[in-house]
Design a protein around this motif. Structure first.
Motif, PDB file in Angstrom:
ATOM      1  N   ASN A  83     -28.951   6.991  81.704  1.00  0.00           N
ATOM      2  CA  ASN A  83     -28.211   6.318  80.455  1.00  0.00           C
ATOM      3  C   ASN A  83     -28.886   7.018  79.286  1.00  0.00           C
ATOM      4  OD1 ASN A  83     -26.413   4.532  81.868  1.00  0.00           O
ATOM      5  ND2 ASN A  83     -27.825   3.355  82.548  1.00  0.00           N
ATOM      6  N   THR A  87     -27.865   2.564  74.876  1.00  0.00           N
ATOM      7  CA  THR A  87     -27.477   1.697  75.891  1.00  0.00           C
ATOM      8  C   THR A  87     -28.266   0.445  75.680  1.00  0.00           C
ATOM      9  OG1 THR A  87     -26.713   3.484  77.227  1.00  0.00           O
ATOM     10  CG2 THR A  87     -26.881   1.150  78.223  1.00  0.00           C
ATOM     11  N   ILE A 193     -24.264  -2.922  82.273  1.00  0.00           N
ATOM     12  CA  ILE A 193     -24.919  -1.490  82.362  1.00  0.00           C
ATOM     13  C   ILE A 193     -24.850  -1.160  83.955  1.00  0.00           C
ATOM     14  CG2 ILE A 193     -27.148  -0.132  82.114  1.00  0.00           C
ATOM     15  CD1 ILE A 193     -27.730  -2.063  79.838  1.00  0.00           C
ATOM     16  N   ASN A 197     -22.501   2.234  85.182  1.00  0.00           N
ATOM     17  CA  ASN A 197     -23.045   3.231  85.857  1.00  0.00           C
ATOM     18  C   ASN A 197     -24.055   2.824  86.959  1.00  0.00           C
ATOM     19  OD1 ASN A 197     -24.327   5.575  86.309  1.00  0.00           O
ATOM     20  ND2 ASN A 197     -24.849   6.167  84.209  1.00  0.00           N
ATOM     21  N   THR A 200     -27.730   3.567  87.782  1.00  0.00           N
ATOM     22  CA  THR A 200     -28.957   3.061  87.029  1.00  0.00           C
ATOM     23  C   THR A 200     -29.884   2.161  88.070  1.00  0.00           C
ATOM     24  OG1 THR A 200     -27.395   2.651  85.057  1.00  0.00           O
ATOM     25  CG2 THR A 200     -29.486   1.322  85.118  1.00  0.00           C
TER      26      THR A 200
END
Length: 352
Positions: A83, A87, A193, A197, A200
């Protein structure tokens, strides 16, 4: 609770989570969290109440550097980031603000009083989840009832404990209330988050939020004069740093475990676990120090137990699957919109 089937390769300190049954995932993550934060509670009580050191911003600052060292020992590097740094800006500000205010409030509230306020976190977390982009969560009615029972039960238990040593200050109440508002955003932002994604990792989130968040702590430390005061006081009692490092190491285990819970089960379920941990902390203090149990204590424990049992009831599978399909569709649409936006920017960029 929802399982972690969509999170590929989720691990906790080298232990694979995603190839295990849901109950094992939950047990492993919860155990790491309980261990880390039970040690954290003991250390905070010692530093704030026994030593009378009340430097919440400075202690959070020191803890951040310990985190960075432990993350490096885990083998994480910036090359593994998936990321962009931006972010984590909002997340870092909320995280550091919550930690600093929570620790600092112990200078104005006793531990049971602080727990009473923080125990209500699960409700604002559930409500805020309906407004965070990428989540828009809707919870079944029985989960709200479960959360209310858990909160009321813990408040009853805490009030019974606080009667013996009340210590309420409006400054402390204001600080812990502000931390509570930040907590409502924190878990949901972390979950968003992870959802946006799935690659992550917990280490990336903790590393980036710490690196970005440390500068945020400089402002309140300088404005309040805490930086020079805390540095002078701790320099005269160097063993305090040993306690802080030990606390940070334990809390690191708890933090990574919490992030695993959020990634696999969501912010609301994690908030329920953290609230239950507070009840266990208080109960252990009664067992260890043989304090008398009153009817109010028993009533509180019964409500807590009923709330946890109700939370574990199975959901309607059809409604659950429909909600998961809607959420997956929303996440996919957001990702598609982002790709289209990136494509438009590339078309507009001049040729070199």
């Amino acid at each position: 609770m929802t399982g972690g089937g969509e999170e590929q390769g989720r691990r906790l300190f080298g232990v694979s989570l995603t190839d295990r049954p849901v109950w094992q995932q939950f047990l492993i993550c919860s155990s790491g969290f309980f261990f880390g934060y039970l040690v954290n509670g003991i250390c905070e009580e010692y530093v704030y109440n026994r030593l009378q050191f009340s430097y919440g911003w400075y202690f959070t600052f020191v803890q951040g550097f310990v985190y960075l060292g432990l993350i490096r020992l885990q083998g994480f590097t910036m090359k593994q980031m998936v990321n962009p740094w931006r972010t984590y800006v909002r997340l870092s500000a909320v995280l550091m603000g919550s930690n600093g205010l929570t620790k600092g409030s112990l200078a104005f509230l006793n531990y049971p009083a602080q727990i009473m306020f923080k125990s209500t976190k699960v409700l604002p977390v559930m409500i805020m989840g309906a407004f965070i982009p990428g989540l828009r969560r809707k919870y079944p009615f029985h989960e709200y009832v479960s959360a209310v029972m858990l909160v009321i039960g813990l408040i009853l238990f805490t009030l019974a404990d606080a009667q013996t040593s009340p210590n309420f200050s409006m400054i402390g109440v204001t600080m812990v209330s502000a931390a509570l508002v930040m907590d409502a955003f924190l878990g949901n932002l972390q979950e968003a988050i992870f959802k946006m994604n799935p690659d992550t990792t917990q280490m990336e989130m903790l590393f980036c939020s710490t690196v970005v968040g440390l500068p945020f702590l400089a402002v309140p430390m300088v404005l309040t004069g805490e930086l020079t005061t805390a540095w002078s006081a701790c320099s005269q009692h160097l063993y305090v740093y040993a306690v802080l490092v030990f606390e940070a190491m334990a809390t690191f285990v708890g933090q990574v475990s919490v992030l695993s819970l959020i990634a696999l089960f969501g912010a609301a379920t994690t908030a329920m676990v953290t609230t239950a941990r507070k009840a266990v902390t208080l109960l252990l203090s009664y067992l260890i120090f043989t304090k008398p149990m009153t009817e109010q204590h028993v009533s509180g424990l019964l409500l807590i137990t009923m709330g946890i049992v109700l939370r574990l009831l199975p959901e309607d599978k059809e409604k659950k699957n429909l909600a998961e399909r809607k959420q997956a569709k929303m996440v996919a649409q957001l990702g598609e919109d982002k790709r289209r936006g990136d494509g438009v920017e590339e078309e507009k960029s001049p040729l070199v």
